[in-house]
Motif scaffolding. Structure first.
Motif, short mmCIF file in Angstrom:
data_model
loop_
_atom_site.label_atom_id
_atom_site.label_comp_id
_atom_site.label_asym_id
_atom_site.label_seq_id
_atom_site.Cartn_x
_atom_site.Cartn_y
_atom_site.Cartn_z
N GLN A 61 0.82 -1.22 0.00
CA GLN A 61 0.00 0.00 0.00
C GLN A 61 0.86 1.28 0.00
O GLN A 61 0.49 2.28 -0.61
N VAL A 62 2.03 1.19 0.65
CA VAL A 62 2.93 2.35 0.70
C VAL A 62 3.29 2.79 -0.72
O VAL A 62 3.36 3.98 -1.03
N TYR A 63 3.49 1.77 -1.61
CA TYR A 63 3.91 2.08 -2.99
C TYR A 63 2.72 2.34 -3.92
O TYR A 63 2.85 3.02 -4.93
N ALA A 64 1.57 1.78 -3.56
CA ALA A 64 0.39 1.94 -4.40
C ALA A 64 -0.31 3.28 -4.15
O ALA A 64 -1.00 3.80 -5.03
N ASP A 65 -0.13 3.83 -2.97
CA ASP A 65 -0.82 5.06 -2.60
C ASP A 65 0.16 6.25 -2.65
O ASP A 65 1.06 6.34 -1.84
N PRO A 66 -0.03 7.15 -3.63
CA PRO A 66 0.94 8.25 -3.78
C PRO A 66 1.07 9.11 -2.52
O PRO A 66 2.14 9.66 -2.27
N ARG A 67 0.00 9.22 -1.73
CA ARG A 67 0.11 10.05 -0.52
C ARG A 67 1.05 9.41 0.51
O ARG A 67 1.73 10.10 1.25
N GLN A 68 1.09 8.07 0.53
CA GLN A 68 2.03 7.41 1.44
C GLN A 68 3.43 7.39 0.82
O GLN A 68 4.42 7.59 1.52
N LEU A 69 3.48 7.15 -0.49
CA LEU A 69 4.76 7.08 -1.18
C LEU A 69 5.56 8.37 -1.02
O LEU A 69 6.77 8.35 -0.80
N GLU A 70 4.87 9.50 -1.10
CA GLU A 70 5.60 10.76 -1.00
C GLU A 70 6.15 11.01 0.40
O GLU A 70 7.05 11.83 0.57
N ARG A 71 5.66 10.24 1.36
CA ARG A 71 6.21 10.39 2.71
C ARG A 71 7.51 9.62 2.89
O ARG A 71 8.23 9.83 3.87
N VAL A 72 7.77 8.66 1.98
CA VAL A 72 8.99 7.86 2.13
C VAL A 72 10.03 8.10 1.04
O VAL A 72 11.20 7.77 1.21
N TRP A 73 9.61 8.66 -0.09
CA TRP A 73 10.55 8.76 -1.22
C TRP A 73 11.59 9.86 -1.03
O TRP A 73 12.79 9.64 -1.17
N GLY A 74 11.14 11.04 -0.71
CA GLY A 74 12.09 12.15 -0.49
C GLY A 74 12.49 12.20 0.97
O GLY A 74 11.70 11.84 1.84
N PRO A 75 13.70 12.67 1.26
CA PRO A 75 14.10 12.82 2.67
C PRO A 75 13.29 13.94 3.31
O PRO A 75 12.75 14.78 2.59
N PRO A 76 13.20 13.96 4.64
CA PRO A 76 12.34 14.96 5.31
C PRO A 76 12.63 16.40 4.86
O PRO A 76 11.70 17.19 4.70
N GLU A 77 13.91 16.71 4.60
CA GLU A 77 14.23 18.09 4.21
C GLU A 77 13.94 18.35 2.73
O GLU A 77 13.98 19.50 2.28
N TYR A 78 13.66 17.29 1.95
CA TYR A 78 13.30 17.42 0.53
C TYR A 78 12.03 16.62 0.26
O TYR A 78 12.07 15.61 -0.43
N PRO A 79 10.89 17.04 0.83
CA PRO A 79 9.68 16.22 0.69
C PRO A 79 9.26 16.05 -0.77
O PRO A 79 9.41 16.96 -1.58
N ALA A 80 8.77 14.86 -1.08
CA ALA A 80 8.32 14.55 -2.44
C ALA A 80 6.83 14.80 -2.59
O ALA A 80 6.07 14.68 -1.64
N THR A 81 6.43 15.19 -3.81
CA THR A 81 5.02 15.35 -4.14
C THR A 81 4.78 14.58 -5.43
O THR A 81 5.40 14.87 -6.45
N PHE A 82 3.92 13.56 -5.39
CA PHE A 82 3.61 12.80 -6.60
C PHE A 82 2.44 13.47 -7.31
O PHE A 82 1.39 13.69 -6.74
N VAL A 83 2.66 13.82 -8.58
CA VAL A 83 1.65 14.51 -9.37
C VAL A 83 0.79 13.46 -10.09
O VAL A 83 -0.43 13.56 -10.12
N GLU A 84 1.46 12.47 -10.66
CA GLU A 84 0.76 11.36 -11.32
C GLU A 84 1.21 10.08 -10.65
O GLU A 84 2.36 9.98 -10.22
N HIS A 85 0.35 9.07 -10.64
CA HIS A 85 0.77 7.77 -10.11
C HIS A 85 -0.15 6.70 -10.68
O HIS A 85 -1.10 6.28 -10.06
#
Lengths: 117, 161
Positions: free
Chosen positions: B30-54
């Motif tokens: 689910q972490v990888y299937a859900d972009p809202r969860q994925l963006e919490r783990v992909w970028g480091p805390p100081e460089y947060p990620a935002t998934f636009v498409e998934h």
């Protein structure tokens, strides 16, 4: 990174891509060997082994010196380390991601019975 | 530490990391299937990620950007080549500009993630392969945005060696 550094990295990876060269490298990291002593173990000509040693030398993994009529080869431990260091940099990035996955999972309901049989 | 094994294959320029998580396979997937969860783990805390498409389907794409503390955006893209819920997925990933236009001059890595049930949770195996030593170096150069200062030290070590 300059072009020279890139050339150097290419030479390192090229040198390590051959089985015989990796075997030669392991032996000369253990201690200095003459090229003729190295060649005795392989089912190929002395000249062929000499060529493998030359590739290793160009990449900086092996250092050669002359001792009378013998050519002596020894391994450079620091050069070997630098190859794996490149992949270690990527590992560092991954460890961060895995730690964040772990934290995210841990922030779920603590009553989740994952450890029950 | 959830990381249990690290294998580096210097001949094929492949890094494989094995980790174990105290959660069922479905939950980790689910972490990888859900972009809202994925963006919490992909970028480091100081460089947060935002998934636009998934679009998590074979042939589907994902796009994201990471935001630096100064507000600068670093884009990236994924192209899913295989998705087999909930056991594995494969994708190519590369860099993009701030407008999420893929940067064709940047290296592309081939990735395969697999998940299997173990006693007490999930074993995840992450594998990344690079096309050449040059590609690997470029990724490391851009690794600055991951805050991996150690990567820079290691490039210095290579240059100095």
């Amino acid at each position: 990174m300059t072009e020279r550094d890139d050339d150097r990295a290419d030479a390192l990876f090229h040198a390590l891509s051959d089985r015989t060269r990796r075997d030669i490298l392991r032996r000369v990291l253990d201690g200095e060997h003459s090229v003729s002593a190295l060649a005795e173990k392989y089912d190929m000509s002395f000249a062929a082994v000499q060529k493998h040693v030359a590739v290793l030398e160009r990449s900086g993994l092996v250092v050669k010196r002359r001792d009378g009529r013998q050519q002596m080869a020894s391994g450079d431990v620091n050069a070997v380390r630098s190859v794996s260091a490149l992949l270690a940099g990527i590992e560092q990035m991954w460890r961060g991601r895995i730690t964040r996955v772990d934290d995210l999972l841990a922030s779920d309901s603590p009553s989740r019975p994952v450890d029950s049989p | 530490m959830p990381v249990t094994d690290v294998t580096t294959d210097t001949e094929n320029l492949t890094l494989t990391i094995t980790a174990e998580f105290a959660a069922p396979v479905d939950r980790v997937w689910q972490v990888y299937a859900d972009p809202r969860q994925l963006e919490r783990v992909w970028g480091p805390p100081e460089y947060p990620a935002t998934f636009v498409e998934h679009d998590f389907t074979p042939g589907g794409r994902a796009t994201y950007y990471m935001t630096s503390p100064e507000g600068e955006k670093f884009g990236g893209w994924w192209e899913f080549t295989a998705v087999d819920a909930t056991s594995s997925f494969s994708f190519r990933d590369g860099f993009a500009d701030a407008d999420l236009i893929p940067d064709d001059s940047s290296p592309v890595a081939e990735n395969r993630y697999t998940f299997s049930a173990i006693d007490g949770g999930t074993r995840a195996v992450y594998s990344s392969s690079f096309g050449s030593a040059d590609d690997l170096q470029k990724v490391l150069d851009m690794g600055v945005i991951e805050g991996a200062s150690s990567a820079i030290d290691q490039i210095d070590a290579l240059v100095a060696a």
